[in-house]
Design a protein around this motif. Structure first.
Motif, PDB file in Angstrom:
ATOM      1  N   GLY B  21      -6.472   0.718   2.271  1.00 16.66           N
ATOM      2  CA  GLY B  21      -6.376   1.649   1.276  1.00 16.66           C
ATOM      3  C   GLY B  21      -5.611   2.758   1.611  1.00 16.66           C
ATOM      4  N   ALA B  22      -5.597   3.306   2.722  1.00 10.97           N
ATOM      5  CA  ALA B  22      -4.720   4.488   3.223  1.00 10.97           C
ATOM      6  C   ALA B  22      -3.383   3.739   3.179  1.00 10.97           C
ATOM      7  N   ARG B  23      -3.018   2.552   3.666  1.00  6.18           N
ATOM      8  CA  ARG B  23      -1.842   2.082   3.820  1.00  6.18           C
ATOM      9  C   ARG B  23      -0.919   2.023   2.491  1.00  6.18           C
ATOM     10  N   SER B  39       1.510  -6.266  -2.113  1.00  7.04           N
ATOM     11  CA  SER B  39       0.737  -7.412  -2.263  1.00  7.04           C
ATOM     12  C   SER B  39       0.871  -7.908  -0.668  1.00  7.04           C
ATOM     13  N   GLN B  40       1.607  -7.452   0.202  1.00  6.67           N
ATOM     14  CA  GLN B  40       1.499  -8.049   1.543  1.00  6.67           C
ATOM     15  C   GLN B  40       0.293  -7.455   2.462  1.00  6.67           C
ATOM     16  N   VAL B  41       0.334  -5.950   2.006  1.00  9.79           N
ATOM     17  CA  VAL B  41      -0.791  -5.179   2.687  1.00  9.79           C
ATOM     18  C   VAL B  41      -2.045  -5.680   2.138  1.00  9.79           C
ATOM     19  N   LEU B  42      -2.307  -5.884   0.996  1.00 10.38           N
ATOM     20  CA  LEU B  42      -3.530  -6.419   0.365  1.00 10.38           C
ATOM     21  C   LEU B  42      -3.795  -7.641   0.900  1.00 10.38           C
ATOM     22  N   GLN B  43      -2.960  -8.597   1.135  1.00  9.86           N
ATOM     23  CA  GLN B  43      -3.268  -9.886   1.539  1.00  9.86           C
ATOM     24  C   GLN B  43      -4.115  -9.966   2.888  1.00  9.86           C
ATOM     25  N   ARG B  44      -4.081  -8.628   3.724  1.00  9.78           N
ATOM     26  CA  ARG B  44      -4.596  -8.461   4.857  1.00  9.78           C
ATOM     27  C   ARG B  44      -6.295  -8.345   4.900  1.00  9.78           C
ATOM     28  N   ASP B  45      -6.632  -7.900   3.348  1.00  7.77           N
ATOM     29  CA  ASP B  45      -8.038  -8.086   3.212  1.00  7.77           C
ATOM     30  C   ASP B  45      -8.430  -8.831   2.065  1.00  7.77           C
ATOM     31  N   PRO B  46      -8.895 -10.122   2.237  1.00 11.68           N
ATOM     32  CA  PRO B  46      -9.266 -11.123   1.149  1.00 11.68           C
ATOM     33  C   PRO B  46     -10.317 -10.601   0.263  1.00 11.68           C
ATOM     34  N   ALA B  47     -11.321  -9.921   0.840  1.00 12.58           N
ATOM     35  CA  ALA B  47     -12.266  -9.328   0.019  1.00 12.58           C
ATOM     36  C   ALA B  47     -12.150  -8.488  -0.969  1.00 12.58           C
ATOM     37  N   LEU B  48     -11.127  -7.479  -0.660  1.00  9.32           N
ATOM     38  CA  LEU B  48     -10.485  -6.396  -1.334  1.00  9.32           C
ATOM     39  C   LEU B  48      -9.912  -7.123  -2.329  1.00  9.32           C
ATOM     40  N   THR B  49      -8.850  -8.008  -1.826  1.00  5.89           N
ATOM     41  CA  THR B  49      -8.233  -8.629  -3.033  1.00  5.89           C
ATOM     42  C   THR B  49      -8.913  -9.197  -3.986  1.00  5.89           C
ATOM     43  N   GLY B  50      -9.858  -9.973  -3.695  1.00 11.71           N
ATOM     44  CA  GLY B  50     -10.874 -10.609  -4.572  1.00 11.71           C
ATOM     45  C   GLY B  50     -11.399  -9.542  -5.536  1.00 11.71           C
ATOM     46  N   ARG B  51     -11.930  -8.487  -5.157  1.00  7.15           N
ATOM     47  CA  ARG B  51     -12.462  -7.573  -6.125  1.00  7.15           C
ATOM     48  C   ARG B  51     -11.239  -6.911  -6.845  1.00  7.15           C
ATOM     49  N   ILE B  52      -9.851  -6.779  -6.470  1.00  6.49           N
ATOM     50  CA  ILE B  52      -8.814  -6.136  -7.472  1.00  6.49           C
ATOM     51  C   ILE B  52      -8.721  -7.149  -8.333  1.00  6.49           C
ATOM     52  N   SER B  81      -1.327   1.187 -10.511  1.00  4.64           N
ATOM     53  CA  SER B  81      -2.892   0.776 -10.845  1.00  4.64           C
ATOM     54  C   SER B  81      -3.524   0.069  -9.759  1.00  4.64           C
ATOM     55  N   VAL B  82      -2.877  -0.996  -9.050  1.00  9.47           N
ATOM     56  CA  VAL B  82      -3.436  -1.976  -8.234  1.00  9.47           C
ATOM     57  C   VAL B  82      -3.965  -1.066  -7.347  1.00  9.47           C
ATOM     58  N   SER B  83      -2.936  -0.088  -6.664  1.00 12.28           N
ATOM     59  CA  SER B  83      -3.336   0.826  -5.538  1.00 12.28           C
ATOM     60  C   SER B  83      -4.516   1.496  -5.761  1.00 12.28           C
ATOM     61  N   SER B  84      -4.519   2.067  -6.849  1.00  8.36           N
ATOM     62  CA  SER B  84      -5.856   3.075  -7.136  1.00  8.36           C
ATOM     63  C   SER B  84      -6.905   2.399  -6.907  1.00  8.36           C
ATOM     64  N   ILE B  85      -6.770   1.170  -7.538  1.00  2.00           N
ATOM     65  CA  ILE B  85      -8.366   0.400  -7.336  1.00  2.00           C
ATOM     66  C   ILE B  85      -8.512  -0.001  -5.741  1.00  2.00           C
ATOM     67  N   ALA B  86      -7.564  -0.173  -5.266  1.00  2.00           N
ATOM     68  CA  ALA B  86      -7.642  -0.608  -3.861  1.00  2.00           C
ATOM     69  C   ALA B  86      -8.344   0.428  -3.247  1.00  2.00           C
ATOM     70  N   VAL B  87      -7.681   1.807  -3.367  1.00  2.00           N
ATOM     71  CA  VAL B  87      -8.127   2.767  -2.724  1.00  2.00           C
ATOM     72  C   VAL B  87      -9.552   3.149  -3.095  1.00  2.00           C
TER      73      VAL B  87
END
Lengths: 122, 623
Positions: B21-23, B39-52, B81-87
């Motif tokens: 999230g911070a990244r 998207s590369q940073v997001l892929q490090r966290d599959p659970a987070l990706t699924g939620r997004i 938008s995607v970033s704010s959901i991740a945060v």
């Protein structure tokens, strides 16, 4: 190369059962999840074969077997089953013969699933 | 107000997005960052990706082609938008628990998720493009309360004990105690994270007077948030409430220009979305969340009485099917793909049934089963093992590990539901027996407490925490270091390995109780002395590890030197131990010679070991 199994590409029975308990909304979500998860699993499988890491190959095949079955993707599930069995056999490298079919099978399954989803009520 | 906020911030305890999230937040503030970077940073966290992906797809117009990758989501919805959901999601993960006893963290997050899905749905009906932002704003609407509970846990606990109900009254109490209230803290915090001003303004306005919003955009979002919060308080998860007959709700919808018929059509899917997201994030669905009254014992009593089932499976599809079917079967469900989280959840919430997959990368289902059977809560659990392993002996192995039932994958949802119902009945019967007048002798009760303590300690070790010091352990340190190694934004990483001088020799002379106390006291001293950006853990040899991101060898050596002086100055003295407690440290920096996290840890520990020959109370940088 011949198809490794005469198993059908797609069987709607598992999805019909899920539809009974979870409704079309669940099916749509599962199909989306399946579309987003499976390419990663197939890549992991292919990577494991290249690096000859049979444990990872077996684990990825195990996951492919399980998630595909729930979506009625019998051909992919069967490929997963065979690769998983190969991973602990004396010649695990044979797994690549099956894995070569996975991406193609996934494309066929995607078409079937899209058609199935389009028949679901809104 | 800002200086008070700065004081709160200086405690270092305010909630903030962490890890991925911070990244991602940093990337959104970098004008050169691309969709691919996100998207590369997001892929490090599959659970987070699924939620997004779930939220991104929910925010789509009906009939739109579903998005299937984070890149597609970022391209369609926009990076911000995607970033704010991740945060938002990383905030939930990092702040699911806390130290303020009077603050119900689960209820807080459950209501936040309810507000988020309601805000998203309302925004989708008004302006679909704003739906992801409304989701995030809903998720952090109450962040000011969490921030006060985190920064001043004891003072906030005392304040909550005086609170008789009503949000204006709560803000008044907060102003009296801290000179700032949660709406102001929330606004400042959100701005501090770098989120858009319209969001921070809207949040403040939604919590006070929506019409005070400074721009048209903020006003619209403030009204959405205020209505979403109302829905979360009065309707979501409350079966007896009828939104179609709630005049106050209909009035709010009309004011926003939302068709009541259209909204009521979306209400049931919205509630399902709330349950599923909550379950995905291991938040038990516990309405009502009526903020107009302080939650008392009676409200606690009235909370959900549905049997609680915990599910753990690393396969997301299986996890989704299980959760969904169980929920529709009338159970409250928490789902996780991490066995270690399942241990913590099982101890905390004591579910009636736990369903675990067998083959999982972090810890297999049988080890989870054995670990749980070592504690009181785990002994009462009905445990079902789920597996795709085809060998006939698998079933026997599961029963040997003290599982109660065994289901082969792929399972039939109906059969699985029937088996869970049996499990719940047996679990309830067991509870009935235990509370039905069977007197337990004091001796056996004491034995049981010892047993639980031992089991909890073992479980703590397994779940990444050292129970003596409360610090995370070496397994956690290695895992964090792996994450740091992957972070390309860090130009240097160093590790400090610390040991308490003479402790090993003292153990045989003083006994473990005294040396444990020394270790605990040193841990306390180090905890209060490390920088906020550094990570303090225990090593597996009775010492400590400090992970120092963005620190080269020289600065890490300075950190080690400061810690050494702090421990010495702390002058720890114990009855029966008259030596001055000191520490020595080895320091190493990542280089080509230390390509892996394990190698860096070993280098720091080797520096400490070799340096020990020079005498106590010294710092030894690796050559």
């Amino acid at each position: 190369m011949q198809q490794p199994s005469p198993i059908p590409i797609f069987d709607r029975a598992p999805l019909d059962e899920l539809n009974e308990v979870g409704g079309p909304e669940l099916i749509r979500e599962l199909v989306e999840l399946f579309f987003s998860e499976t390419p990663g699993i197939i890549s992991e499988l292919e990577g494991a074969i290249i690096s000859e890491d049979w444990d990872i190959m077996g684990r990825a095949a195990h996951t492919l077997k399980s998630i595909s079955y729930y979506l009625g993707a019998l051909i992919l599930s069967d490929l997963g089953r065979m690769i998983e069995a190969t991973s602990t056999s004396p010649s695990p490298e044979a797994g690549k013969n099956f894995a070569g079919h996975a991406a193609n099978a996934f494309d066929q399954v995607k078409r079937e699933l899209r058609t199935f989803v389009s028949t679901l009520p809104e | 107000m800002s200086s008070i906020f700065d004081q709160l911030k200086s405690t270092g305890r305010l909630p903030s997005p962490s890890g991925v999230g911070a990244r991602i937040l940093a990337l959104t503030q970098d004008e050169n960052a691309t969709v691919d970077d996100v998207s590369q940073v997001l892929q490090r966290d599959p659970a987070l990706t699924g939620r997004i992906m779930r939220v991104a797809n929910s925010a789509q117009k009906a009939g739109a082609v579903p998005l299937s990758t984070p890149k597609e989501a970022a391209m369609r919805l926009g990076m911000r938008s995607v970033s704010s959901i991740a945060v938002g999601f990383t905030l939930v993960s990092a702040h699911r628990n806390g130290h303020c006893d009077g603050f119900d963290y689960n209820a807080y997050w459950s209501k936040s998720v309810a507000t988020a899905v309601a805000a998203q749905e309302l925004a989708r009906l008004i302006n679909p493009e704003g739906a992801p932002e409304a989701f995030t704003a809903g998720l952090v609407l109450g962040i000011g309360r969490l921030a006060l509970a985190s920064a001043q846990p004891r003072a906030y606990e005392a304040l909550l004990s005086r609170w008789q109900g009503g949000l204006p009254e709560l803000r008044e109490l907060e102003q009296g105690a801290f000179g700032i209230d949660h709406s102001e803290v929330g606004e400042s915090l959100i701005r501090d994270w770098g989120m858009p001003m319209r969001v921070s303004h809207a949040i403040r306005a939604a919590l006070t007077v929506p019409e005070d919003a400074q721009t048209k955009e903020s006003l619209q979002l403030a009204r959405i948030l205020e209505t979403a919060s109302y829905l979360a308080t009065k309707h979501i998860g409350i079966d007896s409430a009828l939104p179609g007959e709630d005049g106050a709700l209909l009035e709010r919808l009309e004011r926003m220009g939302v068709s009541a018929v259209e909204f009521l059509d979306c209400f049931d899917p919205l509630v399902r979305e709330w349950r599923e997201l909550g379950s995905d994030m291991q938040i038990a669905p516990l309405p009502p969340f009526d903020d107009t009254v302080a939650l008392g014992a009676e409200a606690e009593e009235e909370r959900s009485h549905s049997p609680f089932v915990l599910v753990v499976d690393d396969d997301p599809i299986s996890l989704k099917i299980l959760s969904n079917c169980l929920r529709r079967g009338g159970f409250d469900v928490a789902a996780t793909c991490h066995p270690q989280e399942a241990i913590a959840l099982a101890i905390q919430y004591e579910p009636a049934v736990l369903i675990t997959d067998w083959m999982m990368p972090e810890m297999d289902g049988l080890s989870l089963c054995r670990a749980l059977r070592r504690c009181e809560a785990g002994r009462r659990l009905f445990i079902m093992v789920l597996t795709g392993i085809e060998e006939e002996t698998a079933c026997m192995q599961a029963f040997d590990a003290e599982a109660d039932d065994f289901i082969r994958k792929p399972f039939s949802p109906k059969e699985m539901l029937a088996r869970v119902q049996v499990g719940v009945r047996l679990s309830q019967a067991q509870l009935g027996l235990e509370s039905g007048g069977n007197t337990v002798s004091e001796a056996s009760a004491a034995e049981s407490i010892d047993d639980i303590t031992a089991a909890d300690r073992a479980l703590g070790e397994e779940s990444g925490r050292n129970m003596l010091t409360g610090l995370t352990n070496r397994i956690f340190a290695t895992s964090r270091l792996c994450g740091l190694f992957e972070d390309r934004s860090l130009d240097s990483i160093s590790v400090v390995a610390l040991s308490i001088d003479g402790l090993f020799a003292a153990t045989s002379e003083l006994g473990p109780l005294l040396t444990n106390e020394i270790t605990r006291r040193v841990a306390l001293c180090l905890s209060s002395s490390v920088r906020k950006s550094d990570i303090l853990c225990t090593s597996d040899t009775g010492g400590f590890l400090v992970l120092c991101p963005s620190s080269d060898l020289d600065s890490a050596t300075s950190i080690a030197e400061r810690l050494r002086k702090e421990v010495e100055a702390d002058a720890i003295t114990l009855e029966g131990y008259h030596e001055v407690v000191t520490v020595s440290a080895g320091v190493a920096e990542r280089s080509d010679a230390t390509p892996s996290p394990a190698a860096l840890l070993q280098l720091a520990e080797a520096a400490l070991e070799f340096g020990a020959m020079d005498g106590p109370n010294q710092i030894h940088p690796a050559a």
